[in-house]
Design an enzyme around this catalytic site. Structure first.
Site: not given
Lengths: 210, 210
Positions: A20, A22-24, A26
């Site tokens: 995602d 919005s996933s750090p 990631g």
């Protein structure tokens, strides 16, 4: 030629990389996965998803909002980024809506997968290296333009029902594949969740499993 | 003697190791932490907690009960145990009440810390190497007896208000220290959550931080 020879000559499947925007974690994984895949002659299939949709099934809360755990997570993200030698800044709004970013990637990917990878990295860097805002379609189109993607065409595409449907279908497939967080990797059917499982992914690639 | 010399001669603090007996990843970490601490001349302070109490604040659900994530977690636990070369069997009831086990450890620890460590390992092995049941006080007392602890004295102690209070205070301190899951480590004030953070712990011990 024996059966074993044939199997060895067959190209191996890609690493499915779900994330995602919005996933750090990631973002951190996106900076490592290509190099790791290259060491083992694997391609990477970059698959943005929306955790908000997945969390409706798993009941998870946004990590940074959770008492005690959120405080820890922020510290862990910063420490992990420092360890990996990557710049790290949290955007002001966390988590943020990443639907336009995800739709854009699939639209670009259907035309030019390499450009889609460049777009993923540019969007992630905008959010977590610079702490920028990639929530709105306008921001996504601007970053895409900087990576050589036609801004007008992308802007028009983001409103198309087929582009919206494409992301929906991808998220359904991801959930079918057992994706429960970001980043999430599948190698030859074996699932791995978390940037902190890249060591398992690498060992799996090297050994074929244990 | 310079100030630096003095600092170097001072004994370094222990690794605070927090865990719930019902935590499979706690079991895995319990088999690694002593060796790692020894490499860097550190002691380990073994601190059982109850995730059920902590989860009231963090709102977390028992991992194996969560849709999609629970299926993944079971697979990840088994894979991690195989990678670490440790036997692994999930007890029938998961998570299980671990209050008697935790109380027993603090009672033993106050008399003989080394015996408490042996008890932790025996209880964890009973649960996750053998898939046994350590929920009831009777089961805890039986396992303790096998490690050379006086069963009658332990059995009597488990009903004492002071022993119950001791665990309560320890859990409050753990939450003050930011403990949000199991296993959880604190090294010189730096928190690390998860068996998959043992690599960070080791690097922190080796380098003093980054």
């Amino acid at each position: 030629m024996t059966e074993a020879d044939t199997a060895e000559d067959e190209p191996k499947g890609p690493i499915d990389f779900y994330f995602d925007f919005s996933s750090p974690y990631g973002y951190l994984a996106a900076h490592k996965i290509d190099e790791m895949a290259g060491l083992y002659d694997r391609a990477v299939d970059w698959k943005p998803v929306l955790l908000g949709v997945i969390f409706k099934t798993t009941g998870a809360q946004p990590l940074l909002d959770i008492p005690i755990k959120g405080v820890y997570a922020r510290r862990d993200m910063e420490r992990t980024a420092r360890m990996m030698g990557l710049p790290f800044t949290l955007p002001e709004v966390m988590p943020f809506p990443s639907i336009s970013a995800a739709r854009a990637v699939y639209w670009v990917k259907d035309q030019d997968p390499a450009k889609a990878v460049a777009l993923v990295k540019a969007l992630y860097d905008e959010a977590f290296a610079k702490g920028g805002d990639i929530r709105d379609a306008e921001a996504v189109v601007r970053v895409a333009g900087e990576t050589g993607i036609d801004p007008a065409a992308l802007s028009a595409a983001l409103g198309e029902p087929a582009v919206k449907e494409r992301l929906k279908t991808e998220i359904e497939s991801a959930m079918q594949a057992g994706v429960c967080g970001s980043p999430f990797f599948v190698v030859d059917g074996e699932p791995f969740w978390g940037a902190d499982r890249l060591d398992h992914v690498e060992r799996w690639l090297a050994t074929g499993g244990w």
